[in-house]
Each structure stands twice: as C-alpha cells, then as structure tokens.
Design a protein around this motif. Structure first.
Motif, PDB file in Angstrom:
ATOM      1  N   GLY A 162       0.698  -1.406  -0.311  1.00 59.96           N
ATOM      2  CA  GLY A 162      -0.103   0.197  -0.233  1.00 59.96           C
ATOM      3  C   GLY A 162       0.696   1.669  -0.067  1.00 59.96           C
ATOM      4  N   TRP A 163       1.549   1.524  -1.316  1.00 61.45           N
ATOM      5  CA  TRP A 163       2.176   2.442  -1.119  1.00 61.45           C
ATOM      6  C   TRP A 163       2.062   4.145  -1.601  1.00 61.45           C
ATOM      7  CZ3 TRP A 163       7.575   2.144  -2.520  1.00 61.45           C
ATOM      8  CH2 TRP A 163       8.936   3.325  -2.872  1.00 61.45           C
ATOM      9  N   GLY A 164       0.658   4.324  -1.603  1.00 59.48           N
ATOM     10  CA  GLY A 164      -0.035   5.186  -1.560  1.00 59.48           C
ATOM     11  C   GLY A 164      -0.274   5.923   0.101  1.00 59.48           C
ATOM     12  N   GLU A 165      -0.226   4.999   0.661  1.00 60.08           N
ATOM     13  CA  GLU A 165      -0.911   4.850   2.523  1.00 60.08           C
ATOM     14  C   GLU A 165      -0.022   4.814   3.594  1.00 60.08           C
ATOM     15  OE1 GLU A 165      -3.712   4.553  -0.769  1.00 60.08           O
ATOM     16  OE2 GLU A 165      -2.542   2.266   0.053  1.00 60.08           O
ATOM     17  N   VAL A 166       1.185   4.806   2.545  1.00 56.20           N
ATOM     18  CA  VAL A 166       2.498   4.602   3.811  1.00 56.20           C
ATOM     19  C   VAL A 166       3.061   5.545   4.393  1.00 56.20           C
ATOM     20  CG1 VAL A 166       4.793   5.162   1.765  1.00 56.20           C
ATOM     21  CG2 VAL A 166       4.724   3.482   3.518  1.00 56.20           C
ATOM     22  N   LEU A 167       2.313   6.602   4.232  1.00 53.22           N
ATOM     23  CA  LEU A 167       2.388   7.914   5.029  1.00 53.22           C
ATOM     24  C   LEU A 167       1.318   7.650   6.077  1.00 53.22           C
ATOM     25  CD1 LEU A 167       3.366  10.983   3.072  1.00 53.22           C
ATOM     26  CD2 LEU A 167       4.873   9.564   4.002  1.00 53.22           C
ATOM     27  N   ASN A 168       0.638   7.171   6.101  1.00 58.08           N
ATOM     28  CA  ASN A 168      -0.716   7.215   7.262  1.00 58.08           C
ATOM     29  C   ASN A 168      -0.974   6.509   8.131  1.00 58.08           C
ATOM     30  OD1 ASN A 168      -1.078   9.243   4.905  1.00 58.08           O
ATOM     31  ND2 ASN A 168      -2.276   7.589   4.011  1.00 58.08           N
ATOM     32  N   PHE A 169       0.102   6.289   9.219  1.00 56.22           N
ATOM     33  CA  PHE A 169      -0.252   6.140  10.255  1.00 56.22           C
ATOM     34  C   PHE A 169       0.591   6.760  11.755  1.00 56.22           C
ATOM     35  CE2 PHE A 169       0.713   3.148   7.206  1.00 56.22           C
ATOM     36  CZ  PHE A 169       0.334   1.355   7.679  1.00 56.22           C
ATOM     37  N   PRO A 170       0.188   6.418  13.203  1.00 53.19           N
ATOM     38  CA  PRO A 170       0.719   7.381  13.691  1.00 53.19           C
ATOM     39  C   PRO A 170       2.341   7.404  14.046  1.00 53.19           C
ATOM     40  CG  PRO A 170      -0.848   5.537  15.250  1.00 53.19           C
ATOM     41  CD  PRO A 170      -0.378   5.185  13.241  1.00 53.19           C
ATOM     42  N   HIS A 171       2.859   8.538  14.776  1.00 51.50           N
ATOM     43  CA  HIS A 171       3.869   8.786  13.997  1.00 51.50           C
ATOM     44  C   HIS A 171       5.191   8.236  14.372  1.00 51.50           C
ATOM     45  CE1 HIS A 171       8.043  11.986  13.562  1.00 51.50           C
ATOM     46  NE2 HIS A 171       8.026  11.655  14.197  1.00 51.50           N
ATOM     47  N   THR A 172       5.646   7.841  16.235  1.00 52.48           N
ATOM     48  CA  THR A 172       5.968   6.530  16.424  1.00 52.48           C
ATOM     49  C   THR A 172       5.741   5.597  17.224  1.00 52.48           C
ATOM     50  OG1 THR A 172       6.467   8.618  18.237  1.00 52.48           O
ATOM     51  CG2 THR A 172       7.570   8.656  16.369  1.00 52.48           C
ATOM     52  N   GLY A 173       6.516   4.522  17.847  1.00 49.93           N
ATOM     53  CA  GLY A 173       5.837   4.197  18.927  1.00 49.93           C
ATOM     54  C   GLY A 173       5.236   2.659  18.310  1.00 49.93           C
ATOM     55  N   GLY A 174       4.134   3.127  17.597  1.00 47.22           N
ATOM     56  CA  GLY A 174       3.544   2.385  17.186  1.00 47.22           C
ATOM     57  C   GLY A 174       3.215   1.827  15.934  1.00 47.22           C
ATOM     58  N   PRO A 175       2.120   1.216  15.762  1.00 54.67           N
ATOM     59  CA  PRO A 175       2.300   0.328  13.527  1.00 54.67           C
ATOM     60  C   PRO A 175       2.996   2.157  13.412  1.00 54.67           C
ATOM     61  CG  PRO A 175       0.268   1.354  14.467  1.00 54.67           C
ATOM     62  CD  PRO A 175       0.996   1.889  15.986  1.00 54.67           C
ATOM     63  N   GLY A 176       3.292   1.157  12.080  1.00 46.57           N
ATOM     64  CA  GLY A 176       3.683   1.559  10.715  1.00 46.57           C
ATOM     65  C   GLY A 176       5.207   2.907  11.030  1.00 46.57           C
ATOM     66  N   GLY A 177       5.279   2.936  12.876  1.00 50.37           N
ATOM     67  CA  GLY A 177       6.760   3.982  13.077  1.00 50.37           C
ATOM     68  C   GLY A 177       6.618   5.287  12.229  1.00 50.37           C
ATOM     69  N   CYS A 178       5.540   5.381  11.449  1.00 47.10           N
ATOM     70  CA  CYS A 178       5.904   6.941  11.035  1.00 47.10           C
ATOM     71  C   CYS A 178       4.632   7.055  10.009  1.00 47.10           C
ATOM     72  CB  CYS A 178       6.722   6.986  10.072  1.00 47.10           C
ATOM     73  SG  CYS A 178       7.105   8.554   9.289  1.00 47.10           S
ATOM     74  N   CYS A 179       3.850   8.121   9.754  1.00 50.33           N
ATOM     75  CA  CYS A 179       4.799   9.111   9.549  1.00 50.33           C
ATOM     76  C   CYS A 179       3.875  10.280  10.410  1.00 50.33           C
ATOM     77  CB  CYS A 179       5.156   9.840   7.960  1.00 50.33           C
ATOM     78  SG  CYS A 179       6.457   8.412   7.505  1.00 50.33           S
ATOM     79  N   GLY A 180       2.746  10.334  10.564  1.00 53.20           N
ATOM     80  CA  GLY A 180       1.812  11.061  11.416  1.00 53.20           C
ATOM     81  C   GLY A 180       1.098  11.534  10.274  1.00 53.20           C
ATOM     82  N   PHE A 181       0.774  11.309   9.450  1.00 58.03           N
ATOM     83  CA  PHE A 181      -0.189  11.508   8.282  1.00 58.03           C
ATOM     84  C   PHE A 181      -1.691  11.874   8.948  1.00 58.03           C
ATOM     85  CE2 PHE A 181       3.753  13.486   6.484  1.00 58.03           C
ATOM     86  CZ  PHE A 181       3.906  14.102   5.915  1.00 58.03           C
ATOM     87  N   PHE A 182      -2.373  12.081   7.767  1.00 57.01           N
ATOM     88  CA  PHE A 182      -4.038  11.726   7.235  1.00 57.01           C
ATOM     89  C   PHE A 182      -4.731  11.539   9.210  1.00 57.01           C
ATOM     90  CE2 PHE A 182      -6.854   8.314   5.606  1.00 57.01           C
ATOM     91  CZ  PHE A 182      -8.086   9.838   5.243  1.00 57.01           C
ATOM     92  N   GLN A 183      -4.600  12.754   9.871  1.00 61.41           N
ATOM     93  CA  GLN A 183      -5.136  12.548  10.626  1.00 61.41           C
ATOM     94  C   GLN A 183      -6.382  13.404  10.940  1.00 61.41           C
ATOM     95  OE1 GLN A 183      -1.296  14.705  13.352  1.00 61.41           O
ATOM     96  NE2 GLN A 183      -2.920  14.673  14.123  1.00 61.41           N
ATOM     97  N   PRO A 184      -7.628  12.206  11.354  1.00 58.27           N
ATOM     98  CA  PRO A 184      -9.423  13.071  11.510  1.00 58.27           C
ATOM     99  C   PRO A 184      -9.564  14.309  11.807  1.00 58.27           C
ATOM    100  CG  PRO A 184      -8.534  10.534  12.097  1.00 58.27           C
ATOM    101  CD  PRO A 184      -7.477  11.101  12.235  1.00 58.27           C
TER     102      PRO A 184
END
Length: 576
Positions: free
Chosen positions: A290-312
């Motif tokens: 899912g390259w298009g959604e790769v930025l859209n995870f909590p910033h640190t410590g949780g899933p993805g480890g990056c990047c904090g985008f797409f905040q409701p």
C-alpha cells in the motif's frame, strides 16, 4: 494476482513507443527504440499488457509516482472533503498544505502526479485493446474477456480523471494524435466502456482481483449515480443486491462486524466488491504494498513507525455524536461546544485523561484513533506521543488502513525504512456503499420508506456487530445506535431523507476517500465545506486561516505542465 503482477506492467509503457500521454520524460529524450506491438500479439502477450493496466489501479508506480497519485483519495477525497487534516507537521509534504486549505493552483506537483498516473492507466488499457485484433489463434472467449476487462479499466481511469478535473480528454485505442482537447463532456464514453464490461464480462475468474460482470456493474452504476441518472442506475443496483458475486462466486454481503472490513485478513471479504490488491515481502521492494497510504500511520511507537499523516478532523470525529435515542445529530449540532467530543488536545501523555463519556456511534472508534481507546491490538491509543505535532494537526490518528500488531511482518513489508507498506487492500467499493446507493436511488426516484429500510441495514450491522472493547470485553465508550423507525422525521420528506442518507455515508464510509466527490455531486460542496472550515478553523488556525471554499474548487486545476506539453489544446478549468 499479487498487485496484478505489477512488475510486468512497464511493458505497457514500452509498447507505446514513447507516446506516454502527459509525461515530459519521453518528450525530452530521444527514444533509442521501441518494442514492436506485434511481438506481443499473442494471447499471453495481451494478458501481460492487461496485467499492466490493472497495476495502476492504486495510483502508484515506481516509474511514475508514489503517494501523490494514490487512488485511495486520502488527499483528494477525504482531506479536501473535511474528514481529515494533512497531519504530520507543516514542513512535511508541503504541497498538500494548499490543497487542504483550498488555495492550491495549477503548479502544484500533486495534481500533475495524479494526471500522469491516471492517463498512463488509460494508455495501458488502450494497448490491450489495440493488440487484441492482431492476435491469431487465440481462444475467442479469453480474447473477449480481455477486451471487456480493458474497456472497464479504461472507463474507470477516465472516471477518475472526470472526478478530478471534469472536462478532460478521452483517449481510445484508435487515438494517434495525442493532442486531444478537453472541449466536451466524456460521460458518454465512460458509460459505454463500463456498460460494455457489465454486458460482456463473465461472472467467474480464478483471480479474485479481476473485474467480473458484477464489479463492472458496480462501476457502471457509480458512473450513472454521479450523473444523477438514478432511474437508469436503479435496476443495476437492485441486480447487484440480488445477484452480485465476487469473481470466486461468493455473493456480496455485509460482514457481521463493521470493523472487520479494515482488518488486513479480510482484504477480499464478501463485502469487498472492488479492492486494490496489495502484497508485501514479494521481492518488489514494497511497490506491491500500500504505497499510496504509507504515510498514514501514527508517528512513533505504534504501527508503521511513521509518519503521522491523515489525521481525522475534529468535525469528522464529532459527527459520531448521537442523541439519547441513538440517532445522529442531523442538524450539524455535533459541532457545537456542548456536543463536541472530549479530546486530549494539549494534555501530556503522562497526565491523567478520561475519554469522552457521552453517547457515540460505535463506528467512531473503528474509524478514528483517540486517546484511551484500544487501537486494534496495540493497546489504548497513548495520545500525544503518537502525534507528530498535536498543535498543528490535532489529537486524532487514522485507523481504517492500519494493521494489527500481530500482523507485523506478515502483512507488512520487512526491512524497509517503515513497516507502513502493508498488504491491507484498499476497498474502493464496499457492499455497504452499494446498499447506500440503493437508498439514495429510492430517495430520488422511489420510496422514502424503502430508503429508510436500506439505511437501516447499514445501521443494524453497526448496532449488532462487535464494538471496540477493552481486554476484559467492556465496550470502550458509551456506544448507542438505533434503526430509524417508520414515521421518523428523518424520512418525512425528500430533503430530510437526503440529509439522513448523506450523514450515513459520512459515518459508514468516512476516511475512505469518497466524501469530497460526494459533496460535489450532491451540489453542496461550497455550503458544507465552508461549514467545516468555520468549525475546524478555531481549533486548527494554522491550517485553515483565510481558507474559503468557492464554486471553482469543485474541480481541481488542470496541471500547468500538462497544458504546456499539450501546446494549447487543453483549456484550464474556470477560476484558475
């Protein structure tokens, strides 16, 4: 098919011999040579080209664009529709900032990235259609199926362009002069392509990700609904509900639990009508994930480890507030101070915090990550420690495309700079979407009571399905949702019913990339987005100070570079 074997897809571009529509690279470099189409004039060759056409459904490609073109529409549909803020901080992916604040112009690189990938999808679809008549000795049924798939894909890619820019060029397999003007409405051609797929595709395929008759029917119905051709869409949608099946023969249905739609193990469930097929750890360097959604995870410590985008957004989260009877606040009073959710804005992760205790729709916590509420199996969302810049973009995290902790390494790419590349398919059309189309059609041309019953199917699933719970099984919040009874004021008239339907789509399909395009087709984008801005601006002044949505923003500006490359044959959208 893993991402439709995306690594083979470059052959579709090579086949064009440099006629890569809207891409400056081929115009700036003299080609050394081109692959003769006749080399691929076999059934196997045509299938290779068809896989290449499928490969761009997600809007990303390692030789064209990444998340800028993502057809999950997290930027173009959800952020611009008011469901989310860009997130992260002001300096990361700055090209999204003006798109979010309705100040972007035709030079914004995101628009050009999207244009390129959409029209490359058109070119690849046409490559299939051009090669098929040259094939000798192929199986007639197989060739006919490839023709119908390619036409459905071509209709789909043109549909995506139409959504974005309205007046756009239409290219078919006979196009040789690529300086095509955008001086006419291309809905008739889009309709014809999608209808051809619906009329000619088989119901069954061995690969779940292909477009079969019923998937093409859903795409065709969507195009009709976007044109307000509700009477024409009605029998197709009813046929989808009565008989629609996935390529493997499974009948479309709702999953028992709303949240199950977003669990990666259910990427091709009975509710997933049409999904982008993602895979990881397959040697593609994560490009099949899912390259298009790769930025859209909590910033640190949780899933993805990056990047904090797409905040409701606050407005979206507050929309899940319900009254004492379990009904949404259809008068938009969810945005008033008395009804807003309690959040942890400005509260340190080490400080005490009690989540909102009021009544909310249970779909809230499957759609929005908020402090103190379990976030899949990662434990309760910790608040500010998972937010890159809370003062900039707020306290909430996205959730629907996020993987479970137990899925790390199996549904996530291993060994790259982030585990945010996942095999959690993006569901472009869910069966709940089709049920809500049926409700909308009944509101416009049929029975308000039948529309109520369709909407209640969706609400019943949310009411009877599993809510988000703590480890001991206790519901994580005060969840309440009710079906609309006969005679409810929400269905006392057509306009009231429209309001109820539109809110239901927001609650059911929020953060899935549909909202902005819904608002435009309903003719209420200017009204609704300015309402959103007025609510969101006091909480997020850095994002929306001076923002005003105008009628011209219903469509995005045609990229300046494309106007230049096309030597004056493209006309810019009004107001840009």
């Amino acid at each position: 098919m893993k991402k439709y074997l995306k690594l083979l897809s470059v052959s579709a571009v090579l086949l064009m011999g440099g006629l890569y529509y809207g891409c400056s690279d081929f115009l700036e470099v003299n080609p050394k040579g081109a692959l003769d189409e006749n080399v691929l004039a076999t059934e196997a060759g045509a299938e290779t080209l068809l896989i290449g056409a499928y490969a761009l459904l997600d809007g990303t490609s390692n030789n064209i664009t990444g998340w800028e073109g993502a057809s999950s529409n997290w930027v173009y549909g959800s952020i611009v529709g008011g469901e989310a803020n860009k997130g992260s901080d002001s300096g990361d992916q700055p090209a999204i900032n003006p798109i979010m604040s309705y100040t972007a112009d035709e030079s914004n690189p995101y628009f050009n990235a999207r244009w390129r990938v959409v029209y490359d999808g058109v070119v690849r679809s046409n490559a299939v259609l051009r090669i098929l008549p040259k094939i000798q000795g192929g199986r007639p049924a197989a060739l006919a199926s490839m023709e119908a798939q390619a036409r459905a894909l071509r209709g789909h890619y043109h549909f995506k362009a139409k959504q974005m820019w309205n007046m756009v060029p239409y290219l078919d397999e006979n196009t040789t002069d690529y300086y095509v003007p955008n001086d006419r409405d291309i809905w008739p051609e889009i309709e014809a392509d999608l209808k051809f797929g619906y009329d000619n595709l088989p119901e069954a395929f061995p690969e779940i990700g292909r477009i079969n008759k019923w998937v093409a029917g859903a795409m065709y119905a969507k195009a009709l609904i976007f044109q307000k051709k509700f009477a024409e869409a009605k029998p197709i949608v009813e046929a989808l509900i009565a008989n629609g099946k996935k390529p493997n023969g499974q009948k479309f249905a709702l999953l028992p639990n709303f949240g199950d739609n977003f669990d990666a193990v259910n990427g091709n469930s009975v509710e997933s009508v049409f999904a982008w097929q993602y895979s990881v750890n397959d040697g593609s360097g994560a490009w099949n994930g899912g390259w298009g959604e790769v930025l859209n995870f909590p910033h640190t410590g949780g899933p993805g480890g990056c990047c904090g985008f797409f905040q409701p957004s606050h407005d979206f989260a507050n929309s899940f507030r319900v009254n004492a009877q379990g009904f949404p606040l259809l008068d938009n009073s969810f945005s008033t101070p008395a009804n807003r959710l309690v959040d942890d804005q400005g509260i340190a992760a080490t400080a005490a915090f009690t989540p909102d205790q009021g009544l909310v729709d249970p779909r809230l916590d499957w759609s929005v990550g908020r402090r103190g509420i379990p976030y899949w199996d990662w434990g309760p969302h910790p608040g500010i420690s998972w937010i890159r810049d809370q003062g900039y973009a707020g306290p909430y995290s996205p959730k629907k495309q996020v993987y479970k902790q137990e899925q790390t390494g199996t549904f996530t790419e291993v060994g790259n700079w982030t585990s945010g590349w996942t095999a959690n398919n993006y569901k472009y059309i869910r069966y709940s979407d089709i049920i809500l189309w049926a409700a909308e059609i009944e509101i416009e041309v049929g029975s308000l009571d039948q529309a109520r019953q369709y909407i209640n199917i969706i609400r019943n699933r949310a009411a009877t399905g599993e809510p988000v719970t703590f480890d001991d099984g206790t519901p994580a919040a005060n969840y309440l949702i009710s079906e609309y009874p006969a005679g409810h004021p929400a269905f006392a008239g057509q306009e009231a019913a429209r309001t109820a339907l539109r809110m239901e789509r927001k609650l059911e399909l929020g953060m899935e990339g549909h909202r902005f395009f819904d608002l435009v087709r309903w003719g209420i984008a200017e009204q609704e987005i300015n309402r959103f801005i007025s609510v969101e601006r006091p909480r997020r002044p850095l994002l929306y100070e001076g923002s005003v949505f105008q009628a011209r923003h219903n469509y995005y500006p045609i990229p300046l570079i494309q106007i230049d490359l096309m030597r004056g044959t493209l006309t810019q959208n009004p107001g840009y």
